[in-house]
Design a protein around this motif. Structure first.
Motif, PDB file in Angstrom:
ATOM      1  N   SER A 167      22.473  -9.501  -9.251  1.00 10.83           N
ATOM      2  CA  SER A 167      22.181 -10.884  -8.874  1.00 10.83           C
ATOM      3  C   SER A 167      22.462 -11.822 -10.045  1.00 10.83           C
ATOM      4  N   ALA A 168      22.133 -13.087  -9.849  1.00 10.88           N
ATOM      5  CA  ALA A 168      22.303 -14.086 -10.905  1.00 10.88           C
ATOM      6  C   ALA A 168      21.186 -14.036 -11.946  1.00 10.88           C
ATOM      7  N   THR A 169      20.174 -13.255 -11.656  1.00  9.91           N
ATOM      8  CA  THR A 169      18.994 -13.207 -12.530  1.00  9.91           C
ATOM      9  C   THR A 169      19.239 -12.331 -13.749  1.00  9.91           C
ATOM     10  N   THR A 170      18.969 -12.860 -14.932  1.00 15.00           N
ATOM     11  CA  THR A 170      19.036 -12.043 -16.138  1.00 15.00           C
ATOM     12  C   THR A 170      17.646 -11.711 -16.669  1.00 15.00           C
ATOM     13  N   ARG A 171      16.680 -12.587 -16.384  1.00 21.70           N
ATOM     14  CA  ARG A 171      15.297 -12.369 -16.830  1.00 21.70           C
ATOM     15  C   ARG A 171      14.351 -12.705 -15.683  1.00 21.70           C
ATOM     16  N   ALA A 172      13.254 -11.967 -15.592  1.00 20.24           N
ATOM     17  CA  ALA A 172      12.336 -12.198 -14.475  1.00 20.24           C
ATOM     18  C   ALA A 172      10.918 -11.801 -14.825  1.00 20.24           C
ATOM     19  N   CYS A 173       9.964 -12.463 -14.171  1.00 20.66           N
ATOM     20  CA  CYS A 173       8.548 -12.069 -14.212  1.00 20.66           C
ATOM     21  C   CYS A 173       8.235 -11.448 -12.863  1.00 20.66           C
ATOM     22  N   VAL A 174       7.818 -10.189 -12.900  1.00 18.83           N
ATOM     23  CA  VAL A 174       7.756  -9.379 -11.684  1.00 18.83           C
ATOM     24  C   VAL A 174       6.330  -8.933 -11.381  1.00 18.83           C
ATOM     25  N   PHE A 175       5.910  -9.102 -10.134  1.00 16.64           N
ATOM     26  CA  PHE A 175       4.692  -8.472  -9.635  1.00 16.64           C
ATOM     27  C   PHE A 175       5.075  -7.113  -9.057  1.00 16.64           C
ATOM     28  N   ALA A 176       4.344  -6.073  -9.435  1.00 17.51           N
ATOM     29  CA  ALA A 176       4.534  -4.762  -8.805  1.00 17.51           C
ATOM     30  C   ALA A 176       3.435  -4.602  -7.739  1.00 17.51           C
ATOM     31  N   THR A 177       2.785  -3.454  -7.681  1.00 17.39           N
ATOM     32  CA  THR A 177       1.638  -3.266  -6.776  1.00 17.39           C
ATOM     33  C   THR A 177       0.444  -2.864  -7.639  1.00 17.39           C
ATOM     34  N   ALA A 178      -0.639  -2.442  -6.980  1.00 19.53           N
ATOM     35  CA  ALA A 178      -1.837  -2.027  -7.713  1.00 19.53           C
ATOM     36  C   ALA A 178      -1.684  -0.648  -8.346  1.00 19.53           C
ATOM     37  N   HIS A 179      -0.580   0.042  -8.033  1.00 17.65           N
ATOM     38  CA  HIS A 179      -0.465   1.443  -8.427  1.00 17.65           C
ATOM     39  C   HIS A 179       0.157   1.611  -9.809  1.00 17.65           C
ATOM     40  N   LYS A 180      -0.535   2.300 -10.665  1.00 13.21           N
ATOM     41  CA  LYS A 180      -0.085   2.499 -12.042  1.00 13.21           C
ATOM     42  C   LYS A 180       1.221   3.271 -12.102  1.00 13.21           C
ATOM     43  N   TYR A 192      -7.793  -0.363   2.688  1.00 14.18           N
ATOM     44  CA  TYR A 192      -6.775   0.633   2.351  1.00 14.18           C
ATOM     45  C   TYR A 192      -6.007   0.291   1.085  1.00 14.18           C
ATOM     46  N   TYR A 193      -6.245  -0.916   0.533  1.00 15.87           N
ATOM     47  CA  TYR A 193      -5.460  -1.310  -0.645  1.00 15.87           C
ATOM     48  C   TYR A 193      -6.331  -1.862  -1.782  1.00 15.87           C
ATOM     49  N   VAL A 194      -7.568  -2.245  -1.497  1.00 11.24           N
ATOM     50  CA  VAL A 194      -8.407  -2.882  -2.524  1.00 11.24           C
ATOM     51  C   VAL A 194      -8.793  -1.874  -3.615  1.00 11.24           C
ATOM     52  N   GLU A 195      -9.011  -2.391  -4.818  1.00 11.62           N
ATOM     53  CA  GLU A 195      -9.508  -1.562  -5.929  1.00 11.62           C
ATOM     54  C   GLU A 195     -10.980  -1.894  -6.185  1.00 11.62           C
ATOM     55  N   SER A 196     -11.686  -0.986  -6.856  1.00  8.81           N
ATOM     56  CA  SER A 196     -13.001  -1.357  -7.391  1.00  8.81           C
ATOM     57  C   SER A 196     -12.758  -2.110  -8.693  1.00  8.81           C
ATOM     58  N   THR A 197     -13.733  -2.894  -9.092  1.00  5.37           N
ATOM     59  CA  THR A 197     -13.575  -3.668 -10.335  1.00  5.37           C
ATOM     60  C   THR A 197     -13.284  -2.716 -11.497  1.00  5.37           C
ATOM     61  N   GLU A 198     -14.131  -1.730 -11.594  1.00  5.03           N
ATOM     62  CA  GLU A 198     -13.998  -0.778 -12.707  1.00  5.03           C
ATOM     63  C   GLU A 198     -12.678  -0.001 -12.625  1.00  5.03           C
ATOM     64  N   GLY A 199     -12.349   0.429 -11.400  1.00  2.00           N
ATOM     65  CA  GLY A 199     -11.106   1.190 -11.194  1.00  2.00           C
ATOM     66  C   GLY A 199      -9.896   0.364 -11.578  1.00  2.00           C
ATOM     67  N   SER A 200      -9.895  -0.899 -11.218  1.00  2.00           N
ATOM     68  CA  SER A 200      -8.767  -1.770 -11.530  1.00  2.00           C
ATOM     69  C   SER A 200      -8.620  -1.937 -13.041  1.00  2.00           C
ATOM     70  N   LEU A 201      -9.764  -2.130 -13.710  1.00  2.00           N
ATOM     71  CA  LEU A 201      -9.712  -2.329 -15.163  1.00  2.00           C
ATOM     72  C   LEU A 201      -9.286  -1.056 -15.893  1.00  2.00           C
ATOM     73  N   ALA A 228       0.826  -1.215   0.000  1.00  2.00           N
ATOM     74  CA  ALA A 228       0.000   0.000   0.000  1.00  2.00           C
ATOM     75  C   ALA A 228       0.860   1.266   0.000  1.00  2.00           C
ATOM     76  N   ARG A 229       2.065   1.169   0.526  1.00  2.49           N
ATOM     77  CA  ARG A 229       2.941   2.352   0.595  1.00  2.49           C
ATOM     78  C   ARG A 229       3.344   2.860  -0.787  1.00  2.49           C
ATOM     79  N   TYR A 230       3.233   1.997  -1.807  1.00  2.00           N
ATOM     80  CA  TYR A 230       3.680   2.390  -3.152  1.00  2.00           C
ATOM     81  C   TYR A 230       2.704   3.339  -3.845  1.00  2.00           C
ATOM     82  N   ALA A 231       1.623   3.715  -3.141  1.00  2.00           N
ATOM     83  CA  ALA A 231       0.769   4.812  -3.619  1.00  2.00           C
ATOM     84  C   ALA A 231       1.588   6.105  -3.634  1.00  2.00           C
ATOM     85  N   ASP A 232       2.578   6.154  -2.749  1.00  2.00           N
ATOM     86  CA  ASP A 232       3.473   7.307  -2.667  1.00  2.00           C
ATOM     87  C   ASP A 232       4.609   7.105  -3.685  1.00  2.00           C
ATOM     88  N   ILE A 233       4.602   7.880  -4.750  1.00  2.00           N
ATOM     89  CA  ILE A 233       5.541   7.639  -5.852  1.00  2.00           C
ATOM     90  C   ILE A 233       6.999   7.874  -5.431  1.00  2.00           C
TER      91      ILE A 233
END
Lengths: 430, 430
Positions: free
Chosen positions: A122-135, A166-175, A100-105
């Motif tokens: 690190s040893a990683t050259t490629r990765a699939c990453v989850f960020a947060t809900a914040h665009k 404090y962190y959930v999105e609305s369906t429409e807002g998320s889309l 939730a803190r990542y709302a603060d850019i």
């Protein structure tokens, strides 16, 4: 035309996987990269490559870059704490408040810079990453990753239920935020940083949200990542929430998020039954095996050897911060650990992973999600690590390359990487 | 009289265990050492200690030294390889051939110097060490350990059956060499390096040999260490070899090696039944839990939480090279890992180890074999580590000491130890 920026030869001992049981090793060879792509590994250097610059790394080890199929960038900040909890309380106590803190850019920019700096080294050259809900924070993360030289898929996380207010999105807002994010990411013109549709997991996403995300994945032609069958309580919850589904994966199928024309990564698959595995196989889904996370959160241990034998697409993941460590070497060890205890304590019919198989998962296994990645075979994108064994002394002078590699994976550290290349370009060179 | 060589104050955050569930922490305190012994930890410095030198390590963490209850010094040379094998073939392929090389005293001196150098810089302050069957090499190891400043018990390994011809001893030869070794070790006058009677394990030792070793342990008043109930095939073998015994531990009892008047360490106890546990409890035997080794060799996972609850003496061990790493931080993590998978996959009635319990095992739990060691409580020998977290960045500024410690154990490395003291003397200080 040979581009000198991403064409070179590495001269030294080489190891890479051709298949789970095929660890290919050379005591002294030339790994040739032309325009970012491997021309193959040769015991004597073919005449045609004589003009290319040569890096002499004899005494060290050359291996492909490692591929982390699942990592939560924001969770990096609390890696290694809260290890006495299982998944659902751990999400509520640690993951959601931090994300939730990542709302603060400004916070996001500083925190993600720290994360990307570690990943770059690190040893990683490629990765699939989850960020947060914040665009905005997610776009910032993508910018930083693009600058790092790593190749990644990054997802703005979507969720419209069972997440704190404090962190959930609305369906429409998320889309709508996801649509904007995809459009802005497209405009940014990143070369190595790709968006990926990221519903958090079924417990946190209504069918409506997931259907909308499936449409976006079609519209923008982007892949999908989510979590699947990690923890027994989570699976029970999905049964309650989605009574019309035959298994957890079916909730993604019904929403159109698992489908044949869309590449996808499903993380964990600790408790997937036969029907779920059929769905994954039919749709070419990649399983991101996350052994440390599955141990830490008391989830269990996935029968990975069975997945390999069944020909399922399977790779390896750190799953920070369910997993504490960003090190893919640690993930390889933990994959072997988990498989051994599963074999001894739970199901003797699924044999432990061999070292060769675990190394395959971390390279070519997960690399396939990125196309021809995770190997040094001809035609593969030339991602490579140079391993320095000097901090792991031994009297032994008779070790073969496979033994040296195994030893490094057990005892080496990401700090012991002497050089790292992605598509033939040096990210660092010590 | 205060000796200035081993009297000082450490000022900074402190953590130590009072009991398995009692992790004592101070945000900012003074750990006071007088003549090598802890006077206690104080939030404000008592007047009487104002004259002692103070090391300001605020920003770092002060913890007790870690105790490794079981490590094979010669096996250090092949740590981290051969991980696809179980115990008995692994011994034949790796352990016996390497150990046999220590007949050559020059090889032994060079190899042990390498081992001792690493141990000196590790988190370990005290250890119970297996050497090889060779008297001269074992004395050399003891000399090197004495110079290192570490406190250790070291055993010349004894074995007169089921070991390859090139390495096996005769019963008489093993006993006479052990007697000579004990006598020479006594003459050497080591202060911190103590001999310990070391039958390899029942499969490799006849009753006659073990009885002779029990006599020597009485004659020289030295403790005993051996292996117990590690692997299912090994346990079957003991049943065949020792048909008159009621359980594996009973083979040591019948030989006089487990007895009330003799301190002993039994390593592994993965598969100990109720009768065996009663024997261990009655005789005050220390269990050396070796989680990484038990995982690597597919042995299983000991129910350590149960041992703690039953009040059995229990400590932690790396068991190099069954375990790959000399790091006791790694052993703590692996103890938690193994207990979690055992809980989830095998026996839900034995709960996973908490972080606090695993840390206790590595400090006060195993430390008790050395007397008052493994804690910073008043009256304990002042062994301490200073942990530098700077290589593990985070945005978090709100972590408590327990969280910082947990994080270090998960993500730190023995190289991140900024200082190490044994009985108040600095082994190194960065």
């Amino acid at each position: 035309m040979i581009n000198t920026e991403n064409s070179l030869i590495l001269h030294g001992p080489v190891a890479y996987s051709r298949g789970p049981d095929e660890l290919i090793t050379f005591e002294d060879a030339y790994a040739v990269c032309v325009n970012g792509v491997s021309e193959g590994v040769f015991e004597s250097l073919p005449e045609e490559y004589r003009g290319l610059p040569v890096e002499d790394v004899r005494g060290k080890l050359i291996i492909p870059g490692l591929v982390d199929l699942h990592i939560h960038a924001p969770q990096y900040q609390f890696r290694g704490i809260g290890m006495d909890m299982e998944l659902l309380p751990w999400l509520a106590s640690y993951a959601f408040p931090e994300e939730a803190r990542y709302a603060d850019i400004d916070y996001a920019a500083a925190a993600y810079a720290m994360f990307v700096k570690e990943l770059r080294h690190s040893a990683t050259t490629r990765a699939c990453v989850f960020a947060t809900a914040h665009k905005a924070a997610t776009l910032k993360l993508m910018e930083l990753l693009e600058e790092s030289g790593l190749v990644t898929f990054v997802g703005k996380v979507c969720m419209d239920r069972n997440v704190p207010d404090y962190y959930v999105e609305s369906t429409e807002g998320s889309l709508s935020a996801t649509g904007e994010w995809l459009s802005e990411a497209e405009k940014a013109g990143f070369l190595n940083t790709h968006p990926i549709i990221t519903p958090r997991f079924t417990p946190a996403c209504t069918r409506e949200l997931m259907r909308g995300l499936a449409e976006l994945s079609r519209e923008y032609a982007v892949p999908v990542q989510s979590h699947l069958s990690e923890n027994l309580s989570e699976i029970e919850l999905v049964k309650e929430l989605e009574p019309d589904t035959s298994c957890y994966a079916d909730s993604y199928v019904r929403a159109g998020l698992i489908r044949k024309d869309c590449p996808s990564v499903m993380v964990h698959c600790v408790w997937s039954g036969e029907e779920e595995l059929s769905i994954l196989k039919e749709n070419g889904v990649f399983i991101a095996h996350s052994p440390e996370s599955n141990i830490n959160l008391c989830s269990g241990a996935a029968p990975v050897k069975k997945y390999l034998e069944a020909g399922l697409n399977t790779g390896l993941a750190t799953d920070v911060a369910g997993g504490s460590s960003t090190s893919m070497f640690s993930a390889i060890r933990n994959a072997v650990f988990a498989s051994k205890l599963r074999f001894r304590l739970y199901d003797g019919s699924v044999k432990p992973l061999t070292f060769s198989e675990a190394f395959y998962l971390a390279t070519k296994g997960g690399g396939a999600f990125f196309g021809k990645a995770g190997s040094l075979e001809k035609g593969y994108m030339f991602d490579a690590l140079i391993l320095d064994e000097s901090r792991i002394p031994t009297m032994r002078t008779d070790m073969n390359i496979a033994e040296r590699l195994e030893r490094f994976v057990y005892l080496g550290h990401d700090n012991d990487i002497a050089g790292k290349l992605v598509c033939g370009k040096k990210l660092f060179w010590k």
